[in-house]
Design a protein around this motif. Structure first.
Motif, PDB file in Angstrom:
ATOM      1  N   ILE A  52      15.510  43.320  67.475  1.00 22.38           N
ATOM      2  CA  ILE A  52      16.898  43.837  67.625  1.00 22.38           C
ATOM      3  C   ILE A  52      16.822  45.402  67.327  1.00 22.38           C
ATOM      4  CG2 ILE A  52      19.064  43.881  66.833  1.00 22.38           C
ATOM      5  CD1 ILE A  52      19.019  40.648  66.379  1.00 22.38           C
ATOM      6  N   VAL A  53      17.241  46.311  68.264  1.00 20.25           N
ATOM      7  CA  VAL A  53      16.748  47.512  67.951  1.00 20.25           C
ATOM      8  C   VAL A  53      18.203  48.276  68.016  1.00 20.25           C
ATOM      9  CG1 VAL A  53      16.135  48.315  70.121  1.00 20.25           C
ATOM     10  CG2 VAL A  53      15.572  49.830  68.528  1.00 20.25           C
ATOM     11  N   GLY A  54      18.547  49.233  67.314  1.00 22.26           N
ATOM     12  CA  GLY A  54      19.732  50.018  67.246  1.00 22.26           C
ATOM     13  C   GLY A  54      19.723  50.900  66.047  1.00 22.26           C
ATOM     14  N   ALA A  55      20.774  51.787  65.995  1.00 19.43           N
ATOM     15  CA  ALA A  55      20.945  53.056  65.285  1.00 19.43           C
ATOM     16  C   ALA A  55      21.226  52.646  63.790  1.00 19.43           C
ATOM     17  CB  ALA A  55      21.877  54.033  65.480  1.00 19.43           C
ATOM     18  N   THR A  56      20.801  53.084  62.906  1.00 19.88           N
ATOM     19  CA  THR A  56      20.924  52.634  61.409  1.00 19.88           C
ATOM     20  C   THR A  56      22.495  52.547  61.392  1.00 19.88           C
ATOM     21  OG1 THR A  56      19.276  54.272  60.802  1.00 19.88           O
ATOM     22  CG2 THR A  56      20.588  53.164  59.081  1.00 19.88           C
ATOM     23  N   SER A 221      24.541  48.306  70.345  1.00 16.84           N
ATOM     24  CA  SER A 221      25.070  49.353  70.250  1.00 16.84           C
ATOM     25  C   SER A 221      26.171  49.434  68.965  1.00 16.84           C
ATOM     26  CB  SER A 221      26.233  49.369  71.415  1.00 16.84           C
ATOM     27  OG  SER A 221      27.137  48.523  71.300  1.00 16.84           O
ATOM     28  N   GLU A 222      26.660  50.570  68.663  1.00 14.76           N
ATOM     29  CA  GLU A 222      27.151  50.938  67.496  1.00 14.76           C
ATOM     30  C   GLU A 222      28.812  50.812  67.604  1.00 14.76           C
ATOM     31  OE1 GLU A 222      25.836  54.696  65.076  1.00 14.76           O
ATOM     32  OE2 GLU A 222      25.284  54.946  67.143  1.00 14.76           O
ATOM     33  N   VAL A 253      14.726  51.673  77.337  1.00 12.54           N
ATOM     34  CA  VAL A 253      15.196  51.077  76.119  1.00 12.54           C
ATOM     35  C   VAL A 253      15.889  52.278  75.544  1.00 12.54           C
ATOM     36  CG1 VAL A 253      14.747  50.075  73.926  1.00 12.54           C
ATOM     37  CG2 VAL A 253      13.476  49.110  75.685  1.00 12.54           C
ATOM     38  N   ARG A 254      15.248  53.405  75.405  1.00 17.05           N
ATOM     39  CA  ARG A 254      15.856  54.528  74.749  1.00 17.05           C
ATOM     40  C   ARG A 254      17.144  55.008  75.491  1.00 17.05           C
ATOM     41  NH1 ARG A 254      14.514  56.771  69.816  1.00 17.05           N
ATOM     42  NH2 ARG A 254      16.513  57.519  69.811  1.00 17.05           N
ATOM     43  N   LYS A 255      17.008  55.079  76.818  1.00 21.78           N
ATOM     44  CA  LYS A 255      18.135  55.314  77.298  1.00 21.78           C
ATOM     45  C   LYS A 255      19.520  54.487  77.106  1.00 21.78           C
ATOM     46  CE  LYS A 255      16.870  58.173  81.511  1.00 21.78           C
ATOM     47  NZ  LYS A 255      16.614  57.835  82.966  1.00 21.78           N
ATOM     48  N   SER A 256      19.172  53.164  77.177  1.00 18.80           N
ATOM     49  CA  SER A 256      20.140  52.285  76.973  1.00 18.80           C
ATOM     50  C   SER A 256      20.864  52.216  75.553  1.00 18.80           C
ATOM     51  CB  SER A 256      19.893  50.657  77.297  1.00 18.80           C
ATOM     52  OG  SER A 256      18.964  50.425  76.350  1.00 18.80           O
ATOM     53  N   LEU A 257      19.659  52.534  74.481  1.00 23.17           N
ATOM     54  CA  LEU A 257      20.214  52.778  73.259  1.00 23.17           C
ATOM     55  C   LEU A 257      21.154  53.970  73.287  1.00 23.17           C
ATOM     56  CD1 LEU A 257      19.685  51.606  70.326  1.00 23.17           C
ATOM     57  CD2 LEU A 257      17.783  53.257  70.078  1.00 23.17           C
TER      58      LEU A 257
END
Lengths: 262, 318
Positions: A52-56, A221-222, A253-257
Motif C-alpha cells: 500500500i503506497v501513499g503519502a505520509t 489517496s489522501e 503509480v507515481r502519476k496516480s499517486l
C-alpha cells in the motif's frame, strides 16, 4: 477503482482479509474531526504480497492498525480469514521501536515463543536459526542499541517470523534505513516471502519499494484516505529496476499517486 | 566582547581534555566515572585527580585539629585525633548502649528489612497503579495525602500499634538473645513508610511512561496481560524503579537515624549519637556522624553500580 471480488473468489479459505466500506474518523486535540479512512474496500488472498503506497499521513497506518485489531473501525465491514487471530498468527513489524531495548537480539526474536511457553533451549535454537536466516549470525547477544538501523530491522523481521505468522503486517519497516540497506532488506524480504508464502501487507510511501516488493500495489489517496487505484505487478522476481517495464510502472503509480492519472 | 561571559577559557579543546581541566566535579570527588561512563581517562590526570581529591579534606582536617587545640574544649569541639581514635576502635563499648559497630549493624538491619518491604510493596503497587486505571484513580488521592507526610510523623502511631514488639516476637519466638531482638516492628514500619513512597512514585512514573509501541509489539507477539507485566512493564520501567529504590534507600537511612534519636529507642547508631551527646562525649557524636555519612554514601554508590549494570540500554531506545 476499488476491488470487490467476493463473487469472483468464492473459495473462502483463500481469503486472508476482506474489508468493505471501512471508515474511521479521529478527533484531534482541538476537537476537529479528521476523517482518516473513507470507504476503504479491499480483498487480500492467501499468499499475496500487497503493498500500500501513499503519502505520509494519509491513513495507511490507521488501516494497518484496524486490520491488526489495535483500533476499531467506525463503520464498515472487516473480516479476517478463518484461522487468523491477532496475538496468535498475525505479526506486526513497525518502523520505530521494533525491538525491546532491554533484550538481546536472540532474546528479542524468541519473545513470541516465550509468550507461547516454549522451553528455553528450543526457542533459543529457533531464534538462532532465524537470526542466521536474516543474516545476523554472530550478533545473537547484541543489544538493539548496538545494532545498526538495517540490522535492527532484520532482527525485527526475524522476531515477527518467529511466531510463524499467516499474515504479516509491515508498517514502513524500511523507512528509517539508507538506500543500499533498504535494497538489501527488500531482497531478503522477497526471498523470505517466496520461501514461506506468508500473506504480507506492506505499507510504504516509497513507490519504488512498493513495485519491487508487491504482487499488487494499492495506491492510497489522501484525506480522507481511500484506495484510489490498484496495479497488479507481474514482473519476474528478483525485480530489476532498470527495465522499461519497471520504469513505466513507476511513472504510472507515481502519476496516480499525485492524482494526475485519468 | 567576542565571546559570551559564560564561555570559559579553553572551551574549544577536545571534550576529554576539558573534562580533566575542571578543577572539581562532584562525580569525581565521589569516585564514580563521569560523562559517558566509559571511564577512560589519561593516567596522569587520574593520579592528579586522586591527589586533588585528597587535598581539600586533608586541609580541612588540619584546620579542625589546630582550631580544636586552640579552643581546648573537647566536650564541645574535640580534636580530630580523638574522633579518629574512636573510629579505629569501633568495638569499644560505650556506657550501656553498645559499641559503634554493633549499633551501626542494628541500624543497618532495621533499614534493610524496612527497605525490602518498601521495595516489594512499592514496585508491586506502582506497576498495578501505572497500568490499571481504576486502581490508579482510586488510590491516587490517598497516596497524594500520605506522601508529603514526614515518615517520622508515623512514629507515635507505629509505637502505639506495635508497642515494643520485635521481629522474633512476631513469629512467636519471644526473646532470642540475638541482634534480631533489636529490630522493633515500629521502627521497621517507619522505615517502610520512608522507603515506600519514593519507590512507588518513581515506579508509577516509569510504568506510565512505557512506550505504547512496546506494549503493542508485545501484544502482537502474543503476550497475555500477566506477561505484559513481567516482560514489558517491569523491564521498561526498570530505570525509574531503580531510581526510586536509590532514593528510597537514601531516605530510609535518613529516617532511621532520626527515629533512633527520638525517645523510645535503646539501640542503633542514632541512639548512640544522642546518648553520647547527653554525656558530652562529642568525639563519639562526630565519629557516629561520620559513620552515618559514610554508610549513606556507600549505599548510594552500591545502588548506582547495580543500576548501571542492570540497565545498560537506558537512554539508547531506538
Amino acid at each position: 477503482m476499488t476491488l470487490d471480488g467476493t463473487d469472483k473468489h468464492p473459495k473462502e479459505k483463500l481469503i486472508a482479509l476482506e474489508l468493505r466500506g471501512v471508515c474511521k474518523t479521529f478527533r484531534s486535540d482541538t476537537g476537529d474531526r479528521v476523517k482518516a479512512l473513507n470507504d476503504v474496500s479491499l480483498l487480500v488472498h492467501r499468499g499475496e504480497f500487497v503493498t500500500i503506497v501513499g503519502a505520509t499521513g494519509c491513513g495507511k497506518t490507521t488501516l494497518l492498525n484496524l486490520i491488526a485489531g489495535l483500533d476499531m473501525a467506525d463503520d464498515g465491514y472487516l473480516r479476517l480469514g478463518e484461522d487468523l487471530r491477532f496475538g496468535d498468527n498475525i505479526a506486526h513489524v513497525f518502523q520505530h521501536y521494533t525491538l525491546f531495548p532491554w533484550r538481546t537480539a536472540v532474546s528479542n526474536v524468541s519473545f513470541g515463543l516465550q509468550m507461547r511457553g516454549l522451553p528455553r533451549s528450543e526457542r533459543q535454537t529457533r531464534a538462532e536459526e532465524l537470526l542466521t536466516r536474516v543474516g545476523l549470525k554472530g550478533f545473537e547477544n547484541a543489544y538493539p542499541h548496538e545494532l545498526s538501523g538495517g540490522m535492527r530491522q532484520r532482527a525485527a523481521i526475524a522476531q515477527a517470523l518467529a511466531i510463524e505468522p499467516k499474515l504479516l503486517l509491515m508498517d514502513e519497516p524500511f523507512g528509517a534505513v539508507d538506500d543500499s540497506t533498504r535494497t538489501e532488506l527488500q531482497q531478503m524480504l522477497t526471498d523470505l516471502w517466496q520461501e514461506n508464502q506468508t500473506t504480507v501487507i506492506f505499507v510504504t510511501h516509497n513507490v519504488d519499494e512498493a513495485i519491487v516488493l508487491g504482487s499488487r500495489v494499492l495506491v492510497f489517496s489522501e484525506r480522507p484516505g481511500k484506495i484510489s487505484c490498484e496495479f497488479k505487478i507481474c514482473l519476474p522476481r528478483p525485480r530489476n529496476r532498470i527495465t522499461k517495464e519497471f520504469t513505466d510502472l513507476f511513472i504510472h503509480v507515481r502519476k496516480s499517486l499525485s492524482g494526475q492519472l485519468d | 566582547m567576542t565571546c559570551p561571559f559564560w564561555r570559559k577559557r579553553g572551551t574549544n579543546l577536545p571534550e576529554d581534555v576539558q573534562e580533566n581541566r575542571k578543577p572539581w566535579r562532584l562525580s569525581k570527588l565521589l569516585g564514580y566515572p563521569s560523562g559517558d561512563g566509559s571511564g577512560r581517562e589519561p593516567r596522569i590526570s587520574e593520579a592528579r585527580s586522586s591527589l586533588g581529591r585528597m587535598i581539600v579534606p586533608v586541609i580541612l582536617l588540619l584546620i579542625w585539629q589546630i582550631a580544636a587545640g586552640w579552643l581546648n574544649q573537647p566536650w564541645i569541639f574535640p580534636p580530630v585525633t580523638r574522633v579518629i581514635e574512636q573510629l579505629v576502635h569501633p568495638l569499644r563499648e560505650h556506657y550501656a548502649s553498645g559499641s559503634l559497630l554493633s549499633n551501626t549493624f542494628i541500624s543497618l538491619l532495621r533499614v534493610l528489612l524496612g527497605f525490602l518491604l518498601a521495595a516489594v510493596a512499592g514496585i508491586g503497587l506502582g506497576i498495578a497503579m501505572g497500568s490499571i486505571r481504576i486502581i490508579r484513580n482510586s488510590l491516587e488521592p490517598i497516596v497524594e495525602i500520605l506522601r508529603p507526610l514526614c515518615p517520622i510523623a508515623w512514629l507515635p502511631f507505629a509505637i502505639a500499634v506495635f508497642k515494643r514488639g520485635t521481629l522474633p516476637q512476631l513469629f512467636g519466638f519471644g526473646y532470642t538473645r540475638t541482634v534480631f531482638d533489636q529490630v522493633q516492628l515500629g521502627m521497621v514500619f517507619v522505615i517502610f513508610v520512608g522507603g515506600f513512597f519514593p519507590v512507588l512514585t518513581n515506579t508509577l512514573d516509569g510504568v506510565m511512561g512505557v512506550r505504547r509501541n512496546y506494549l503493542l509489539l508485545a501484544r502482537a507477539l502474543g503476550a497475555k496481560p500477566m506477561q505484559l507485566f513481567l516482560h514489558v512493564y517491569l523491564p521498561a520501567s526498570m530505570p525509574m524503579i531503580l531510581t526510586g529504590l536509590r532514593q528510597g534507600l537514601g531516605l530510609c537511612w535518613f529516617v532511621i537515624i532520626a527515629a533512633e534519636m527520638l525517645p523510645g529507642a535503646e539501640t542503633g547508631i542514632g541512639y548512640l549519637l544522642i546518648f553520647a551527646s547527653d554525656n558530652a562525649a562529642m568525639d563519639i557524636v562526630i565519629a557516629a556522624m561520620l559513620i552515618v555519612g559514610g554508610i549513606g554514601a556507600i549505599l548510594s554508590l552500591m545502588m548506582r553500580k547495580i543500576m548501571s549494570g542492570l540497565i545498560r540500554w537506558h537512554g539508547k531506545e531506538i
